[in-house]
Design a protein around this motif. Sequence first.
Motif, PDB file in Angstrom:
ATOM      1  N   ILE A  32       0.845  -1.202   0.000  1.00  0.00           N
ATOM      2  CA  ILE A  32       0.000   0.000   0.000  1.00  0.00           C
ATOM      3  C   ILE A  32       0.876   1.246   0.000  1.00  0.00           C
ATOM      4  N   LYS A  33       1.931   1.250   0.820  1.00  0.00           N
ATOM      5  CA  LYS A  33       2.843   2.397   0.873  1.00  0.00           C
ATOM      6  C   LYS A  33       3.512   2.619  -0.479  1.00  0.00           C
ATOM      7  N   GLN A  34       3.923   1.544  -1.144  1.00  0.00           N
ATOM      8  CA  GLN A  34       4.543   1.676  -2.459  1.00  0.00           C
ATOM      9  C   GLN A  34       3.578   2.321  -3.448  1.00  0.00           C
ATOM     10  N   LEU A  35       2.329   1.871  -3.436  1.00  0.00           N
ATOM     11  CA  LEU A  35       1.331   2.424  -4.351  1.00  0.00           C
ATOM     12  C   LEU A  35       1.071   3.899  -4.082  1.00  0.00           C
ATOM     13  N   LYS A  36       1.168   4.310  -2.821  1.00  0.00           N
ATOM     14  CA  LYS A  36       0.950   5.712  -2.448  1.00  0.00           C
ATOM     15  C   LYS A  36       2.198   6.562  -2.621  1.00  0.00           C
ATOM     16  N   GLY A  37       3.335   5.932  -2.938  1.00  0.00           N
ATOM     17  CA  GLY A  37       4.576   6.673  -3.120  1.00  0.00           C
ATOM     18  C   GLY A  37       5.254   7.051  -1.813  1.00  0.00           C
ATOM     19  N   LEU A  38       4.993   6.287  -0.760  1.00  0.00           N
ATOM     20  CA  LEU A  38       5.580   6.563   0.548  1.00  0.00           C
ATOM     21  C   LEU A  38       6.790   5.669   0.787  1.00  0.00           C
ATOM     22  N   PRO A  39       7.730   6.114   1.618  1.00  0.00           N
ATOM     23  CA  PRO A  39       8.900   5.279   1.914  1.00  0.00           C
ATOM     24  C   PRO A  39       8.534   4.085   2.784  1.00  0.00           C
ATOM     25  N   ILE A  40       9.331   3.021   2.648  1.00  0.00           N
ATOM     26  CA  ILE A  40       9.125   1.791   3.411  1.00  0.00           C
ATOM     27  C   ILE A  40      10.332   1.590   4.327  1.00  0.00           C
ATOM     28  N   ALA A  41      10.072   1.307   5.580  1.00  0.00           N
ATOM     29  CA  ALA A  41      11.146   1.066   6.538  1.00  0.00           C
ATOM     30  C   ALA A  41      11.715  -0.321   6.337  1.00  0.00           C
ATOM     31  N   GLY A  42      13.024  -0.446   6.524  1.00  0.00           N
ATOM     32  CA  GLY A  42      13.688  -1.729   6.393  1.00  0.00           C
ATOM     33  C   GLY A  42      14.931  -1.775   7.256  1.00  0.00           C
ATOM     34  N   TYR A  43      15.638  -2.897   7.193  1.00  0.00           N
ATOM     35  CA  TYR A  43      16.863  -3.068   7.961  1.00  0.00           C
ATOM     36  C   TYR A  43      17.902  -3.742   7.088  1.00  0.00           C
ATOM     37  N   ASP A  44      19.070  -3.127   6.979  1.00  0.00           N
ATOM     38  CA  ASP A  44      20.183  -3.654   6.205  1.00  0.00           C
ATOM     39  C   ASP A  44      21.044  -4.504   7.136  1.00  0.00           C
ATOM     40  N   THR A  45      21.030  -5.823   6.938  1.00  0.00           N
ATOM     41  CA  THR A  45      21.773  -6.710   7.830  1.00  0.00           C
ATOM     42  C   THR A  45      23.276  -6.592   7.630  1.00  0.00           C
ATOM     43  N   ASP A  46      23.725  -6.212   6.430  1.00  0.00           N
ATOM     44  CA  ASP A  46      25.158  -6.040   6.192  1.00  0.00           C
ATOM     45  C   ASP A  46      25.703  -4.819   6.939  1.00  0.00           C
ATOM     46  N   LYS A  47      24.991  -3.705   6.829  1.00  0.00           N
ATOM     47  CA  LYS A  47      25.415  -2.469   7.497  1.00  0.00           C
ATOM     48  C   LYS A  47      24.922  -2.378   8.936  1.00  0.00           C
ATOM     49  N   LYS A  48      23.985  -3.265   9.285  1.00  0.00           N
ATOM     50  CA  LYS A  48      23.366  -3.277  10.614  1.00  0.00           C
ATOM     51  C   LYS A  48      22.755  -1.914  10.945  1.00  0.00           C
ATOM     52  N   GLN A  49      21.962  -1.402   9.982  1.00  0.00           N
ATOM     53  CA  GLN A  49      21.312  -0.113  10.137  1.00  0.00           C
ATOM     54  C   GLN A  49      19.894  -0.148   9.581  1.00  0.00           C
ATOM     55  N   ALA A  50      19.034   0.619  10.216  1.00  0.00           N
ATOM     56  CA  ALA A  50      17.673   0.800   9.710  1.00  0.00           C
ATOM     57  C   ALA A  50      17.709   1.837   8.581  1.00  0.00           C
ATOM     58  N   PHE A  51      16.746   1.734   7.670  1.00  0.00           N
ATOM     59  CA  PHE A  51      16.693   2.690   6.565  1.00  0.00           C
ATOM     60  C   PHE A  51      15.253   2.908   6.117  1.00  0.00           C
ATOM     61  N   LEU A  52      15.060   3.970   5.347  1.00  0.00           N
ATOM     62  CA  LEU A  52      13.818   4.203   4.630  1.00  0.00           C
ATOM     63  C   LEU A  52      14.132   4.043   3.156  1.00  0.00           C
ATOM     64  N   GLU A  53      13.356   3.224   2.462  1.00  0.00           N
ATOM     65  CA  GLU A  53      13.546   3.043   1.025  1.00  0.00           C
ATOM     66  C   GLU A  53      12.420   3.762   0.303  1.00  0.00           C
ATOM     67  N   TYR A  54      12.799   4.686  -0.569  1.00  0.00           N
ATOM     68  CA  TYR A  54      11.838   5.507  -1.287  1.00  0.00           C
ATOM     69  C   TYR A  54      11.430   4.839  -2.596  1.00  0.00           C
ATOM     70  N   PRO A  55      10.291   5.239  -3.148  1.00  0.00           N
ATOM     71  CA  PRO A  55       9.782   4.588  -4.364  1.00  0.00           C
ATOM     72  C   PRO A  55      10.764   4.580  -5.541  1.00  0.00           C
ATOM     73  N   ASP A  56      11.654   5.576  -5.600  1.00  0.00           N
ATOM     74  CA  ASP A  56      12.630   5.603  -6.698  1.00  0.00           C
ATOM     75  C   ASP A  56      13.811   4.662  -6.451  1.00  0.00           C
TER      76      ASP A  56
END
Length: 65
Positions: A32-56
């Motif tokens: 739903i967030k992708q369809l609305k163009g909103l960022p999605i929260a995630g976690y990078d296990t390699d960098k051990k950091q949380a991130f927001l991934e934007y539609p682009d």
Amino acid sequence: MNEENELDSTCGVSDKEMTCRFQQGVKIENEIKQLKGLPIAGYDTDKKQAFLEYPDGHRKYAPVN
């Protein structure tokens, strides 16, 4: 080993089923967030950091304290 706790036994839902439902809910919310163009929260296990991934596709990492 019994996988049911008191709440589950009254509702008839196992811990495994509840986990599956939760994971499906998160996937649906991310779609739903992708369809609305909103960022999605995630976690990078390699960098051990949380991130927001934007539609682009670019990621903005959370600051490290």
